[in-house]
Design an enzyme around this catalytic site. Sequence first.
Site, PDB file in Angstrom:
ATOM      1  CB  THR A   1     -43.066  56.037  56.144  1.00 51.99           C
ATOM      2  OG1 THR A   1     -41.994  55.936  56.752  1.00 51.99           O
ATOM      3  CG2 THR A   1     -43.325  54.762  57.113  1.00 51.99           C
TER       4      THR A   1
ATOM      5  CB  SER B   1     -39.208  64.119  55.652  1.00 54.59           C
ATOM      6  OG  SER B   1     -38.801  63.585  56.860  1.00 54.59           O
TER       7      SER B   1
HETATM    8  N1  ASP Z   1     -37.734  58.568  57.786  1.00 53.53           N
HETATM    9  C1  ASP Z   1     -39.445  58.822  57.210  1.00 53.53           C
HETATM   10  C2  ASP Z   1     -39.300  60.145  57.500  1.00 53.53           C
HETATM   11  O1  ASP Z   1     -39.122  61.494  57.567  1.00 53.53           O
HETATM   12  C3  ASP Z   1     -39.471  58.859  57.878  1.00 53.53           C
HETATM   13  C4  ASP Z   1     -41.663  59.128  57.658  1.00 53.53           C
HETATM   14  O2  ASP Z   1     -41.820  59.221  56.510  1.00 53.53           O
HETATM   15  O3  ASP Z   1     -42.285  59.056  58.984  1.00 53.53           O
HETATM   16  O4  ASP Z   1     -39.050  60.366  56.078  1.00 53.53           O
END
Ligand code: ASP
Length: 352
Positions: free
Chosen positions: A45, A92
């Site tokens: 994010t 991630s």
């Molecule tokens: N979907 C994102 C990830 O884990 C969530 C984040 O980065 O806050 O890459």
Amino acid sequence: MIRTLLCRKCCGTFIFLFSGIFLLSGVAFAQTQLPNVKLFTTGGTIQSVGDHRQKLMEYSAGKVGPVELINDLPELKKIANITYLEESNIGSGSMDAKILLKLAKDINEWLAQPESSGAVVTHGTGTLEETAYFLNLVIKSDKPVMVVGAMRPFSAVSRDGPFNLLNAVRVAASPDARGFGVMIMLNDEINAARETTKSNTYRVDTFVARDMGPLGYTDSDRIVFYRKPTYRHTSKSEFDVSDLKDLPRVDVTYVYQESDATTIKAFIKAGAKGIVLTDNDDEAIKKGQKKGVVFVKGDRKGSGRVAESEKQAGLGIVTSDNLPPHKARILLRLALTKTKDPKEIQRMFNEY
Ligand code: ASP
């Protein structure tokens, strides 16, 4: 040295070279006034962009690269000399052993250089704690390694990423931050990789070390530390990934009312070398153990210990201390690169 140079025929060239060296070393001297911090970017994010400034979900990953992150924060120039390496730009959930191993090797290479001060890793928050704990077990240095993420995309009105990154660089640049192992930086809180978990889907204060609380804070006047992690990590760890190309497959099963051994059997069929369970299914476990699979007993509650017991030891099952199952998985993967002996693996779970 000047006299030696002037004795030569091409003294002009040598004087030029000499002053060049002086100037260069002057520049180098000016740069070494600041600590040297390297940014390793993986995505998440913190590097994502939404359709508009109020969009805090359903944004696109892989949009913001390391140069944009650094240029967005001119304040960094006063804190450290920043270099960077883009490892990936993914959510991630897509993190895997290949990227993890390369990331660890790159950080180890950087921190082995005498002039390096620390490292910062950007990461999606979803599995950030797994990468942070993995690095905590395989980085061969006391220098600070900060894993940083954001709960709001780079494009949001009140985005949290830049301040988190600024604070991560502050800690990575600080000699006072040495010897704490890998740390997680969000929301002004410095948390230990082993102890910390994402606890909330959207709130910016999501990372908590439930049993312990933060190690310290990045306040405006200074960085404060109140305690140190006691379990083995980084330079005191026995795990070495320098020659590894992959990690053994380890899966996690989750127990709920009326759950059965279907997942255990399926994971073994898929080639699992280890399984972290949140409850025993003695029959399936025995069959798995005959095939050489190692079982670790975790718990789904997210805090508190799974204590060692004679019963579990008698069944050849390792207990996971207070690691949540997804972190027990990381330790079991590394443990299996060394041994399959449950007693020896239990020792590792007691120490790391
Ligand atoms: N979907 C994102 C990830 O884990 C969530 C984040 O980065 O806050 O890459």
